[in-house]
Design a protein around this motif. Structure first.
Motif, PDB file in Angstrom:
ATOM      1  N   ILE A   1       6.266  -6.358  11.027  1.00 35.70           N
ATOM      2  CA  ILE A   1       6.513  -5.018  10.500  1.00 35.70           C
ATOM      3  C   ILE A   1       6.205  -4.000  11.593  1.00 35.70           C
ATOM      4  N   ALA A   2       7.063  -2.999  11.714  1.00 42.90           N
ATOM      5  CA  ALA A   2       6.884  -1.976  12.747  1.00 42.90           C
ATOM      6  C   ALA A   2       5.542  -1.269  12.588  1.00 42.90           C
ATOM      7  N   GLU A   3       4.963  -0.847  13.711  1.00 47.87           N
ATOM      8  CA  GLU A   3       3.630  -0.247  13.704  1.00 47.87           C
ATOM      9  C   GLU A   3       3.579   1.067  12.938  1.00 47.87           C
ATOM     10  N   ASP A   4       4.729   1.771  12.823  1.00 46.67           N
ATOM     11  CA  ASP A   4       4.701   3.066  12.169  1.00 46.67           C
ATOM     12  C   ASP A   4       4.881   2.978  10.658  1.00 46.67           C
ATOM     13  N   VAL A   5       4.966   1.751  10.098  1.00 49.72           N
ATOM     14  CA  VAL A   5       5.106   1.588   8.652  1.00 49.72           C
ATOM     15  C   VAL A   5       3.716   1.613   8.019  1.00 49.72           C
ATOM     16  N   LEU A   6       3.513   2.538   7.108  1.00 52.92           N
ATOM     17  CA  LEU A   6       2.212   2.738   6.480  1.00 52.92           C
ATOM     18  C   LEU A   6       2.142   1.964   5.169  1.00 52.92           C
ATOM     19  N   MET A   7       1.077   1.193   4.997  1.00 49.72           N
ATOM     20  CA  MET A   7       0.876   0.414   3.782  1.00 49.72           C
ATOM     21  C   MET A   7       0.262   1.291   2.695  1.00 49.72           C
ATOM     22  N   PRO A   8       0.736   1.214   1.446  1.00 49.76           N
ATOM     23  CA  PRO A   8       0.158   2.038   0.379  1.00 49.76           C
ATOM     24  C   PRO A   8      -1.286   1.662   0.082  1.00 49.76           C
ATOM     25  N   TYR A   9      -2.065   2.646  -0.322  1.00 55.45           N
ATOM     26  CA  TYR A   9      -3.397   2.381  -0.871  1.00 55.45           C
ATOM     27  C   TYR A   9      -3.279   1.930  -2.318  1.00 55.45           C
ATOM     28  N   ALA A  10      -2.306   2.501  -3.035  1.00 53.88           N
ATOM     29  CA  ALA A  10      -2.047   2.136  -4.427  1.00 53.88           C
ATOM     30  C   ALA A  10      -0.640   2.595  -4.783  1.00 53.88           C
ATOM     31  N   SER A  11      -0.112   2.088  -5.885  1.00 54.57           N
ATOM     32  CA  SER A  11       1.205   2.514  -6.356  1.00 54.57           C
ATOM     33  C   SER A  11       1.289   2.329  -7.858  1.00 54.57           C
TER      34      SER A  11
ATOM     35  N   GLY B   1       5.680   2.974   3.595  1.00 54.16           N
ATOM     36  CA  GLY B   1       6.107   1.628   3.197  1.00 54.16           C
ATOM     37  C   GLY B   1       5.839   1.341   1.742  1.00 54.16           C
ATOM     38  N   ASP B   2       6.576   0.354   1.186  1.00 54.91           N
ATOM     39  CA  ASP B   2       6.273  -0.147  -0.144  1.00 54.91           C
ATOM     40  C   ASP B   2       5.170  -1.191  -0.034  1.00 54.91           C
ATOM     41  N   GLU B   3       4.825  -1.826  -1.152  1.00 55.00           N
ATOM     42  CA  GLU B   3       3.740  -2.802  -1.154  1.00 55.00           C
ATOM     43  C   GLU B   3       4.072  -4.007  -0.265  1.00 55.00           C
ATOM     44  N   PHE B   4       3.115  -4.385   0.609  1.00 59.35           N
ATOM     45  CA  PHE B   4       3.234  -5.606   1.408  1.00 59.35           C
ATOM     46  C   PHE B   4       1.852  -6.042   1.849  1.00 59.35           C
ATOM     47  N   ASP B   5       1.747  -7.293   2.231  1.00 54.92           N
ATOM     48  CA  ASP B   5       0.493  -7.867   2.715  1.00 54.92           C
ATOM     49  C   ASP B   5       0.667  -8.155   4.201  1.00 54.92           C
TER      50      ASP B   5
ATOM     51  N   ALA C   1       5.477  -8.659  -3.698  1.00 53.71           N
ATOM     52  CA  ALA C   1       4.585  -7.618  -3.200  1.00 53.71           C
ATOM     53  C   ALA C   1       3.992  -7.982  -1.851  1.00 53.71           C
ATOM     54  N   GLU C   2       4.159  -9.218  -1.419  1.00 48.48           N
ATOM     55  CA  GLU C   2       3.642  -9.628  -0.118  1.00 48.48           C
ATOM     56  C   GLU C   2       4.552  -9.202   1.032  1.00 48.48           C
ATOM     57  N   TYR C   3       5.802  -8.851   0.742  1.00 48.76           N
ATOM     58  CA  TYR C   3       6.774  -8.585   1.806  1.00 48.76           C
ATOM     59  C   TYR C   3       7.317  -7.160   1.715  1.00 48.76           C
ATOM     60  N   TYR C   4       7.517  -6.558   2.872  1.00 47.91           N
ATOM     61  CA  TYR C   4       8.034  -5.190   2.985  1.00 47.91           C
ATOM     62  C   TYR C   4       9.515  -5.173   2.620  1.00 47.91           C
ATOM     63  N   ASP C   5       9.851  -4.433   1.548  1.00 46.71           N
ATOM     64  CA  ASP C   5      11.218  -4.403   1.037  1.00 46.71           C
ATOM     65  C   ASP C   5      12.047  -3.247   1.584  1.00 46.71           C
TER      66      ASP C   5
END
Length: 349
Positions: free
Chosen positions: A252-262, A241-245, A314-318
């Motif tokens: 957001i689907a469970e398989d979407v991974l949130m970045p640690y950094a970008s 996934g891209d940046e999101f909060d 950055a708060e929302y999954y794009d």
């Protein structure tokens, strides 16, 4: 696409900050120091914030807390004004030195000074403000002048040092009206300096014309870093996934991974008779462990920290395609005081 060099596995962090509490007066203690650092944000020149103190609260008794104020060079209490963008790529600013902390478990709050805004969204920019690339200045708000960063443990005697690492691509958000910025706890981590390493990634311009949508440097291209390895037989088993909060965008689907950094890929490679000269991007202040790193050349998505005027944030999954080209991801391991490296170029295709 796993690196052939395997380093030690992820250590359990003893995330500690300075203070007293978390035990009786006869308990053992540690001497602890704290610094702040920044992972760069792309579309602002400066992020000025005034830091006042750190509050530690016993996780088993929220009535038991202790606040440590930040002192000036004379040892007197004085809020510290810093530009977070001055402390990137491994640079740090020491804010508290050799504070005695009782061993125990704590919740940490980093207290800012002069950052809340008035009800209409305006406010003084004397203590906390953001300078955009066109030199426009906007007030910067933190929630009630407090950044609640979660729990940590002071778990061993001796000297310990920690870094409060601001990933501003996640933590800095332009509000919906566009007239001020919010600095949020999301994207701020606390890491033990004695477990920190780096990742160095290089990118060549040849990748841009090989992506699903032709794109050029500086128009939404980014490197995304994720904790852990997430593949089976060379195939990713999650959606990068891209940046999101997740506290804001909850659907957001469970398989979407949130970045640690970008990091935004903003600089074109230098053209020489021998070909493209790759540009280096460094992820610093990384805890030991395994990581997945991916390149995305995605004009269709918004890879920066958000433009509220068109609904991006950055708060929302794009739903940016990561990786793009699809082969441009790699699994790496980071060990203390070492730099793991990877080159994103056509050789991976």
């Amino acid at each position: 696409m796993r690196s052939s060099i395997v380093f030690p596995s992820l250590s359990i962090l003893a995330l500690a900050l300075s203070g007293c509490g978390g035990g009786d007066s006869d308990s053992s203690s540690a001497m602890v120091s704290f610094s702040v650092a920044d992972a760069p944000v792309d579309d602002v020149k400066a992020v000025w914030v005034t830091l006042e103190s750190v509050t530690l609260t016993d996780t088993s008794d929220d009535t038991n807390s202790h606040t440590l104020v930040i002192n000036n060079s004379d040892g007197d209490p004085e809020p510290l004004l810093i530009n977070l963008k001055d402390y990137q790529d491994g640079a740090k600013k020491l804010i508290i030195s050799d504070a005695e902390v009782a061993l125990g478990d704590y919740n940490l709050t980093l207290n800012t000074y002069g950052c809340p805004q008035s009800a209409n969204g305006t406010g003084s920019t004397n203590d906390c403000w953001v300078v955009e690339n066109d030199d426009t200045i906007y007030p910067l708000k933190t929630p009630s002048n407090k950044l609640k960063l979660g729990s940590f443990s002071v778990s061993q005697e001796g000297t310990q040092a920690y870094t409060i690492d601001f990933n501003l691509r996640s933590a800095l958000v332009n509000n919906g009206g566009g007239d001020n910025y919010n600095l949020k706890p999301h994207g701020i981590t606390i890491v033990d300096n004695f477990t920190l390493g780096k990742i160095s990634a290089t990118v060549t311009d040849t990748l841009f014309n090989l992506a699903d949508d032709t794109c050029t440097a500086g128009t939404g291209n980014a490197l995304y870093l994720y904790q852990g390895w997430h593949s089976t037989s060379g195939i990713l088993d999650v959606t990068l996934g891209d940046e999101f909060d997740p506290d804001v965008d909850t659907d957001i689907a469970e398989d979407v991974l949130m970045p640690y950094a970008s990091k935004l890929v903003t600089t074109a490679s230098e053209s020489t008779p021998e070909g493209d000269v790759p540009v280096e991007y460094v992820f610093a202040n990384l805890p030991e462990g395994n990581y997945t790193l991916a390149f995305s050349c995605s004009d269709a998505g918004y890879a920066q920290n958000g433009d509220p005027s068109n609904g991006d944030s950055a708060e929302y999954y794009d739903q940016i395609t990561i990786a793009n080209p699809t082969e441009q991801w790699v699994e790496l391991s980071v060990s203390y005081d070492q730099t793991a490296a990877h080159a994103f170029d056509v050789s991976a295709l």
